[in-house]
Design an enzyme around this catalytic site. Structure first.
Site, PDB file in Angstrom:
ATOM      1  N   SER A  52       0.829  -1.013   0.120  1.00 15.55           N
ATOM      2  CA  SER A  52       0.009  -0.160  -0.022  1.00 15.55           C
ATOM      3  C   SER A  52       0.671   1.247  -0.089  1.00 15.55           C
ATOM      4  O   SER A  52       0.209   2.285  -0.451  1.00 15.55           O
ATOM      5  CB  SER A  52      -0.993  -0.094   1.221  1.00 15.55           C
ATOM      6  OG  SER A  52      -0.105  -0.098   2.301  1.00 15.55           O
TER       7      SER A  52
ATOM      8  N   HIS B 224      -5.594  -4.467  -1.846  1.00 17.17           N
ATOM      9  CA  HIS B 224      -5.191  -3.626  -2.774  1.00 17.17           C
ATOM     10  C   HIS B 224      -5.217  -3.821  -4.304  1.00 17.17           C
ATOM     11  O   HIS B 224      -5.059  -2.875  -4.818  1.00 17.17           O
ATOM     12  CB  HIS B 224      -4.170  -2.584  -2.236  1.00 17.17           C
ATOM     13  CG  HIS B 224      -4.280  -1.692  -1.198  1.00 17.17           C
ATOM     14  ND1 HIS B 224      -5.147  -0.453  -1.202  1.00 17.17           N
ATOM     15  CD2 HIS B 224      -3.762  -1.921   0.050  1.00 17.17           C
ATOM     16  CE1 HIS B 224      -4.889   0.002  -0.072  1.00 17.17           C
ATOM     17  NE2 HIS B 224      -4.152  -0.836   0.767  1.00 17.17           N
TER      18      HIS B 224
ATOM     19  N   LYS C  68     -12.639  -2.040  -0.053  1.00 16.68           N
ATOM     20  CA  LYS C  68     -11.913  -0.991  -0.831  1.00 16.68           C
ATOM     21  C   LYS C  68     -12.751  -0.983  -2.295  1.00 16.68           C
ATOM     22  O   LYS C  68     -13.421  -0.509  -2.464  1.00 16.68           O
ATOM     23  CB  LYS C  68     -10.369  -1.407  -0.881  1.00 16.68           C
ATOM     24  CG  LYS C  68      -9.718  -1.282   0.329  1.00 16.68           C
ATOM     25  CD  LYS C  68      -8.318  -1.590   0.353  1.00 16.68           C
ATOM     26  CE  LYS C  68      -7.772  -1.181   1.876  1.00 16.68           C
ATOM     27  NZ  LYS C  68      -7.220  -2.276   2.540  1.00 16.68           N
TER      28      LYS C  68
HETATM   29  C1  LIG Z   1      -7.135  -2.888   3.966  1.00 15.13           C
HETATM   30  C2  LIG Z   1      -6.570  -3.840   4.016  1.00 15.13           C
HETATM   31  C3  LIG Z   1      -6.865  -5.219   4.897  1.00 15.13           C
HETATM   32  C4  LIG Z   1      -8.142  -4.845   5.855  1.00 15.13           C
HETATM   33  O1  LIG Z   1      -9.188  -4.906   5.303  1.00 15.13           O
HETATM   34  P1  LIG Z   1     -10.671  -4.657   6.120  1.00 15.13           P
HETATM   35  O2  LIG Z   1     -11.728  -5.394   5.243  1.00 15.13           O
HETATM   36  O3  LIG Z   1     -10.878  -3.164   6.144  1.00 15.13           O
HETATM   37  O4  LIG Z   1     -10.586  -5.413   7.597  1.00 15.13           O
HETATM   38  C5  LIG Z   1      -6.337  -6.234   5.214  1.00 15.13           C
HETATM   39  N1  LIG Z   1      -5.233  -6.511   4.463  1.00 15.13           N
HETATM   40  C6  LIG Z   1      -4.676  -5.575   3.318  1.00 15.13           C
HETATM   41  C7  LIG Z   1      -3.383  -5.873   2.650  1.00 15.13           C
HETATM   42  C8  LIG Z   1      -5.275  -4.194   3.348  1.00 15.13           C
HETATM   43  O5  LIG Z   1      -4.739  -3.285   2.649  1.00 15.13           O
END
Ligand SMILES: *Cc1c(COP(=O)(O)O)cnc(C)c1O
Length: 396
Positions: free
Chosen positions: A183, A211, A242
Site C-alpha cells: 500500500s 489493494h 476497498k
Molecule cells: C485494507 C486491508 C486489510 C483490511 O481490510 P478490512 O476489510 O478493512 O479489514 C487487510 N489487508 C490489506 C493488505 C489491506 O490493505
C-alpha cells in the site's frame, strides 16, 4: 484506580503528539466520492480513498442494498453456523470464487478478520509461515495467533525468500504469505516467481488481494490474472471495503478443503456476527457488474497512467507503480506535511506519509486514483502539484 491510569493515558497521548504522530480525523459531510464536502463546507477532490472503481456511492449498489434490506431484513443476530446464513450469503461466496477462479469462499466481517482467522486453524508448531516484511498489520496479527515458526523475507526479495524456504525445509508444511499490492509504494508482489519457488520448495501460497482485487490485471481479477496463474494460489484473502464498494466485509477464497476447514475452526468466523443482508446484496450486484463490463477497470488504468505521465513530465520523482497507488517521493517528513496542507488549500485532498509508516527518509505523498476521477479532476490535481511543487522548490 482510574486516576493513575488516566494520567498514564494522558502522558502516552502527549508523547504521541510530541512525536507528531497523533491522528486527527477529517470530517466528511457528503457520501464518499471523487468530490467530497468536508466539515468546513469546502468541496475538495479526493485522492486518498481506496475507492478505486468509484463504487462507494454507486446507484446500482445502493439500489441492490435497499432491495436486500427490504427482502432479507436489517441484521442477522447470529453467527453463520447457528442461524446467520441466508441464501444470499452462499450466493456471494460463490460469486467471489467465480471472480478469482477458485473453488470456494468464506465471508468475514472484514479482511482483518479473514487474515486473523486463517493461520491458526490450518497450521501449528510443526509448520512454517514465511512472510513478506511489508505485509499488512492484519497478517502480522494473524501470524502471531498461530504457533507456527515464523520467517520474514525482505519486501519482494526472491533471493531472500529462497533462503528462508531452504531454512524451513524441515517444517511439516510451509506457507508463503504476501500482500498482492503493497500500500505504500503501489508495487505488486512477484507472485509468479513466488508460485515457482513454492513449487520448487513444496510450499503453499497465500496472497492478500485487498489493494489488488478489482484493480490489477486487465479485468481486475487481481495478481493471478496479471501473472496468468489463476487457480495456482492456494488461498486468497481480500476486502469488500476497498475497490468492491467500500462498505465492509472480507473473504478468504481458494482450495475447497481449506475453506471447509476454516468454516469449522476459524475463530473470527465462528464467533462473530454474520454480514448484514444489505452488504451481501450489494456485494452480489457488484460482482455481476464486474462480469458485465470492464469499463471501470479501463478507466482506472487510464487515469493512473494519465496522472503518472503528467507528473513525470513536470519532473516529480514517482515510484514505479503497477496499481492505482502513486507515491510522489519528497523524502523529508516536514516537507510531506507542508506539501499536503498546501494541496488541500488548492482543493486536493491527499495524505503525506513519513516514518514510521514508511522508512526513515522516504516521506512521500500517496495519491490514489479512482475510476470516479474525471480528466478535469486529474488535471486540477496535477496543476496543484505543479504550483505547490514550485513554491516549495521540489520541482524547478
Ligand atoms: C485494507 C486491508 C486489510 C483490511 O481490510 P478490512 O476489510 O478493512 O479489514 C487487510 N489487508 C490489506 C493488505 C489491506 O490493505
Amino acid at each position: 484506580m482510574y486516576g493513575k491510569f488516566k494520567e498514564h493515558l494522558q502522558q502516552e497521548v502527549a508523547s504521541i503528539k510530541e512525536a507528531g504522530l497523533y491522528k486527527d480525523e477529517r470530517i466528511i459531510t457528503s457520501p464518499q466520492g471523487a468530490e467530497i464536502t468536508i466539515s468546513t463546507g469546502e468541496k475538495v477532490l479526493n485522492f486518498c480513498a481506496n475507492n478505486y472503481l468509484g463504487l462507494s456511492n454507486n446507484p446500482k449498489l445502493i439500489g441492490a442494498a435497499k432491495d436486500a434490506l427490504d427482502q432479507r431484513g436489517y441484521g442477522m443476530s447470529s453467527v453463520r453456523f447457528i442461524c446467520g446464513t441466508q441464501d444470499i450469503h452462499r450466493e456471494l461466496e460463490r460469486k467471489i470464487a467465480d471472480f478469482f477462479g477458485t473453488e470456494d469462499s468464506i465471508l468475514y466481517a472484514a479482511c482483518f478478520d479473514a487474515n486473523g482467522g486463517i493461520f491458526e486453524p490450518l497450521f501449528n508448531g510443526d509448520d512454517a509461515i514465511i512472510s513478506d516484511a511489508l505485509n499488512h498489520a492484519s497478517i502480522i496479527d494473524g501470524v502471531r495467533l498461530c504457533k507456527a515458526q515464523r520467517f520474514r523475507y525482505a519486501n519482494g526479495d526472491m533471493g531472500d525468500l529462497e533462503n528462508k524456504l531452504q531454512e524451513a525445509q524441515k517444517a511439516r508444511f510451509r506457507v508463503i504469505v504476501t500482500d498482492g499490492v503493497f500500500s505504500m509504494d503501489g508495487n505488486v508482489a512477484p507472485v509468479d516467481e513466488i508460485v515457482r519457488l513454492a513449487e520448487q520448495y513444496d510450499a503453499l501460497v497465500m496472497v492478500d488481494e485487498s489493494h489488488s482485487a478489482g484493480v490489477v490485471g486487465e479485468t481486475g481479477r487481481g495478481v493471478t490474472e496479471l501473472f496468468h496463474i489463476r487457480g495456482k494460489v492456494d488461498m486468497i484473502t481480500g476486502t469488500l471495503g476497498k475497490a468492491f464498494g467500500g462498505a465492509i466485509g472480507g473473504y478468504t477464497t481458494g482450495r475447497k478443503e481449506i475453506i471447509e476447514m476454516l468454516r469449522q475452526r476459524s475463530r473470527p468466523y465462528l464467533f462473530s456476527n454474520s454480514l448484514p443482508p444489505a452488504v451481501v446484496g450489494a456485494g452480489i450486484r457488484m460482482f455481476e457488474m464486474m462480469d458485465e463490463t470492464n469499463e471501470l477497470q479501463e478507466k482506472l488504468h487510464h487515469n493512473t497512467a494519465y496522472f503518472m505521465d503528467n507528473m513525470k513530465k513536470l519532473g516529480f520523482d514517482l515510484k514505479p507503480t503497477q496499481s492505482a497507488i502513486c507515491a510522489v517521493m519528497l523524502y523529508d517528513a516536514k516537507l510531506s506535511q507542508d506539501f499536503a496542507r498546501l494541496l488541500l488549500d488548492e482543493g486536493i485532498y491527499v495524505i503525506g506519509f513519513y516514518y514510521p509508516v514508511v522508512p526513515r527518509g522516504q516521506a512521500r505523498i500517496r495519491v490514489q486514483l479512482s475510476a470516479a476521477h474525471k480528466t478535469e479532476h486529474i488535471d486540477k490535481a496535477v496543476a496543484a502539484f505543479e504550483k505547490v511543487g514550485r513554491k516549495l522548490g521540489v520541482i524547478g
